[in-house]
Design a protein around this motif. Structure first.
Motif, PDB file in Angstrom:
ATOM      1  N   ASN A  18       0.828  -1.211   0.000  1.00 22.11           N
ATOM      2  CA  ASN A  18       0.000   0.000   0.000  1.00 22.11           C
ATOM      3  C   ASN A  18       0.861   1.259   0.000  1.00 22.11           C
ATOM      4  O   ASN A  18       0.549   2.234  -0.681  1.00 22.11           O
ATOM      5  CB  ASN A  18      -0.942   0.019   1.212  1.00 22.11           C
ATOM      6  CG  ASN A  18      -2.105  -0.921   1.040  1.00 22.11           C
ATOM      7  OD1 ASN A  18      -2.477  -1.265  -0.080  1.00 22.11           O
ATOM      8  ND2 ASN A  18      -2.689  -1.362   2.149  1.00 22.11           N
ATOM      9  N   GLU A  19       1.931   1.219   0.761  1.00 21.70           N
ATOM     10  CA  GLU A  19       2.840   2.374   0.809  1.00 21.70           C
ATOM     11  C   GLU A  19       3.504   2.597  -0.551  1.00 21.70           C
ATOM     12  O   GLU A  19       3.603   3.734  -1.019  1.00 21.70           O
ATOM     13  CB  GLU A  19       3.906   2.133   1.883  1.00 21.70           C
ATOM     14  CG  GLU A  19       4.719   3.357   2.203  1.00 21.70           C
ATOM     15  CD  GLU A  19       5.688   3.112   3.352  1.00 21.70           C
ATOM     16  OE1 GLU A  19       6.829   3.596   3.234  1.00 21.70           O
ATOM     17  OE2 GLU A  19       5.305   2.456   4.336  1.00 21.70           O
ATOM     18  N   ALA A  20       3.896   1.508  -1.216  1.00 26.51           N
ATOM     19  CA  ALA A  20       4.503   1.620  -2.542  1.00 26.51           C
ATOM     20  C   ALA A  20       3.482   2.147  -3.553  1.00 26.51           C
ATOM     21  O   ALA A  20       3.805   2.999  -4.395  1.00 26.51           O
ATOM     22  CB  ALA A  20       5.039   0.258  -2.990  1.00 26.51           C
ATOM     23  N   LYS A  21       2.242   1.681  -3.428  1.00 23.86           N
ATOM     24  CA  LYS A  21       1.180   2.135  -4.325  1.00 23.86           C
ATOM     25  C   LYS A  21       0.934   3.635  -4.133  1.00 23.86           C
ATOM     26  O   LYS A  21       0.842   4.387  -5.102  1.00 23.86           O
ATOM     27  CB  LYS A  21      -0.094   1.338  -4.054  1.00 23.86           C
ATOM     28  CG  LYS A  21      -1.285   1.740  -4.897  1.00 23.86           C
ATOM     29  CD  LYS A  21      -2.499   0.923  -4.516  1.00 23.86           C
ATOM     30  CE  LYS A  21      -3.744   1.504  -5.124  1.00 23.86           C
ATOM     31  NZ  LYS A  21      -4.949   0.792  -4.677  1.00 23.86           N
ATOM     32  N   ASN A  22       0.840   4.067  -2.886  1.00 21.92           N
ATOM     33  CA  ASN A  22       0.616   5.486  -2.597  1.00 21.92           C
ATOM     34  C   ASN A  22       1.767   6.351  -3.104  1.00 21.92           C
ATOM     35  O   ASN A  22       1.551   7.446  -3.631  1.00 21.92           O
ATOM     36  CB  ASN A  22       0.418   5.712  -1.095  1.00 21.92           C
ATOM     37  CG  ASN A  22      -0.901   5.163  -0.599  1.00 21.92           C
ATOM     38  OD1 ASN A  22      -1.837   4.984  -1.377  1.00 21.92           O
ATOM     39  ND2 ASN A  22      -0.973   4.864   0.682  1.00 21.92           N
ATOM     40  N   LEU A  23       2.976   5.849  -2.953  1.00 18.87           N
ATOM     41  CA  LEU A  23       4.150   6.578  -3.423  1.00 18.87           C
ATOM     42  C   LEU A  23       4.126   6.709  -4.949  1.00 18.87           C
ATOM     43  O   LEU A  23       4.425   7.775  -5.498  1.00 18.87           O
ATOM     44  CB  LEU A  23       5.428   5.866  -2.967  1.00 18.87           C
ATOM     45  CG  LEU A  23       6.737   6.588  -3.190  1.00 18.87           C
ATOM     46  CD1 LEU A  23       6.742   7.919  -2.459  1.00 18.87           C
ATOM     47  CD2 LEU A  23       7.895   5.737  -2.704  1.00 18.87           C
ATOM     48  N   LYS A  24       3.723   5.638  -5.619  1.00 19.09           N
ATOM     49  CA  LYS A  24       3.631   5.668  -7.085  1.00 19.09           C
ATOM     50  C   LYS A  24       2.551   6.650  -7.539  1.00 19.09           C
ATOM     51  O   LYS A  24       2.751   7.396  -8.500  1.00 19.09           O
ATOM     52  CB  LYS A  24       3.340   4.265  -7.621  1.00 19.09           C
ATOM     53  CG  LYS A  24       3.468   4.148  -9.112  1.00 19.09           C
ATOM     54  CD  LYS A  24       3.362   2.705  -9.570  1.00 19.09           C
ATOM     55  CE  LYS A  24       3.521   2.620 -11.073  1.00 19.09           C
ATOM     56  NZ  LYS A  24       3.400   1.241 -11.572  1.00 19.09           N
ATOM     57  N   VAL A  25       1.423   6.684  -6.825  1.00 20.33           N
ATOM     58  CA  VAL A  25       0.355   7.627  -7.146  1.00 20.33           C
ATOM     59  C   VAL A  25       0.864   9.055  -6.997  1.00 20.33           C
ATOM     60  O   VAL A  25       0.627   9.908  -7.869  1.00 20.33           O
ATOM     61  CB  VAL A  25      -0.885   7.382  -6.252  1.00 20.33           C
ATOM     62  CG1 VAL A  25      -1.876   8.536  -6.348  1.00 20.33           C
ATOM     63  CG2 VAL A  25      -1.555   6.076  -6.617  1.00 20.33           C
ATOM     64  N   ASP A  56      -5.536   4.205  -8.583  1.00 16.53           N
ATOM     65  CA  ASP A  56      -6.549   4.823  -7.718  1.00 16.53           C
ATOM     66  C   ASP A  56      -7.617   5.489  -8.577  1.00 16.53           C
ATOM     67  O   ASP A  56      -7.427   6.588  -9.082  1.00 16.53           O
ATOM     68  CB  ASP A  56      -5.879   5.845  -6.795  1.00 16.53           C
ATOM     69  CG  ASP A  56      -6.823   6.386  -5.741  1.00 16.53           C
ATOM     70  OD1 ASP A  56      -7.980   5.929  -5.680  1.00 16.53           O
ATOM     71  OD2 ASP A  56      -6.402   7.272  -4.981  1.00 16.53           O
ATOM     72  N   VAL A  57      -8.739   4.815  -8.718  1.00 17.96           N
ATOM     73  CA  VAL A  57      -9.818   5.275  -9.585  1.00 17.96           C
ATOM     74  C   VAL A  57     -10.453   6.559  -9.057  1.00 17.96           C
ATOM     75  O   VAL A  57     -10.954   7.365  -9.827  1.00 17.96           O
ATOM     76  CB  VAL A  57     -10.906   4.167  -9.703  1.00 17.96           C
ATOM     77  CG1 VAL A  57     -12.054   4.614 -10.566  1.00 17.96           C
ATOM     78  CG2 VAL A  57     -10.301   2.897 -10.217  1.00 17.96           C
TER      79      VAL A  57
END
Length: 172
Positions: A18-25, A56-57
């Protein structure tokens, strides 16, 4: 004991994902903002699409940036669609509402421009269009004839005795 350790490990991996996803966003969102500032609207649109399609839609900030890029590309219908989705998520967001109004005004101006163009063409008589085409045709013909005449003059000059003698003296 092992099950507890595995469960804890899985929670840590989920948190890291989740942290990696948020960082990518965040990175893609900031990249889109940079492209907007550099007026590279197609690139900004690609970054926004990547976030909205894959990560993130419901990211309102990215939707706003996508709508701005679409606005600059004069894709007003798509911009209004994105703004509609974003306003459903955050109805009180003043930036979204302002951009929506701006886009709606741009659509109205575009429609007026199209209407004016259409009205302007329909008021002109057909003979005007024919006369314009005739003038263009005549000007093209005139230009070609001048070019032809210049080439003939050059050939005639080359065949005259003084021209031949002048060039013969230069070569010897």
């Amino acid at each position: 004991m092992h099950t507890k350790a595995l469960h804890t490990l899985e929670k840590q991996q989920e948190g890291a994902a989740n942290e990696a996803k948020n960082l990518k966003v965040q990175c893609l969102s900031n990249k889109a903002a940079c492209h907007l500032n550099l007026e590279q609207y197609k690139e900004a649109l690609k970054c926004c699409d990547q976030v909205l399609d894959e990560l993130d839609v419901n990211n309102v900030k990215v939707m706003y940036r996508k709508a701005r890029a679409l606005n600059h590309l004069k894709e007003y219908d798509a911009a209004l669609s994105v703004l509609g989705k974003a306003i459903c998520i955050e109805p009180e967001n003043k930036s979204l509402i302002t951009l929506k109004r701006k886009t709606e005004r741009a659509v109205q101006q575009e429609e007026k421009k199209q209407e004016k163009l259409f009205r302007g063409e329909s008021k002109r008589p057909v003979s005007h269009m024919f006369n314009q085409q005739t003038k263009e045709c005549f000007n093209n013909w005139k230009h070609k004839m001048k070019h032809c005449m210049n080439q003939r003059k050059q050939r005639k000059q080359w065949l005259t005795v003084p021209f031949v003698m002048r060039n013969w003296k230069k070569s010897n």
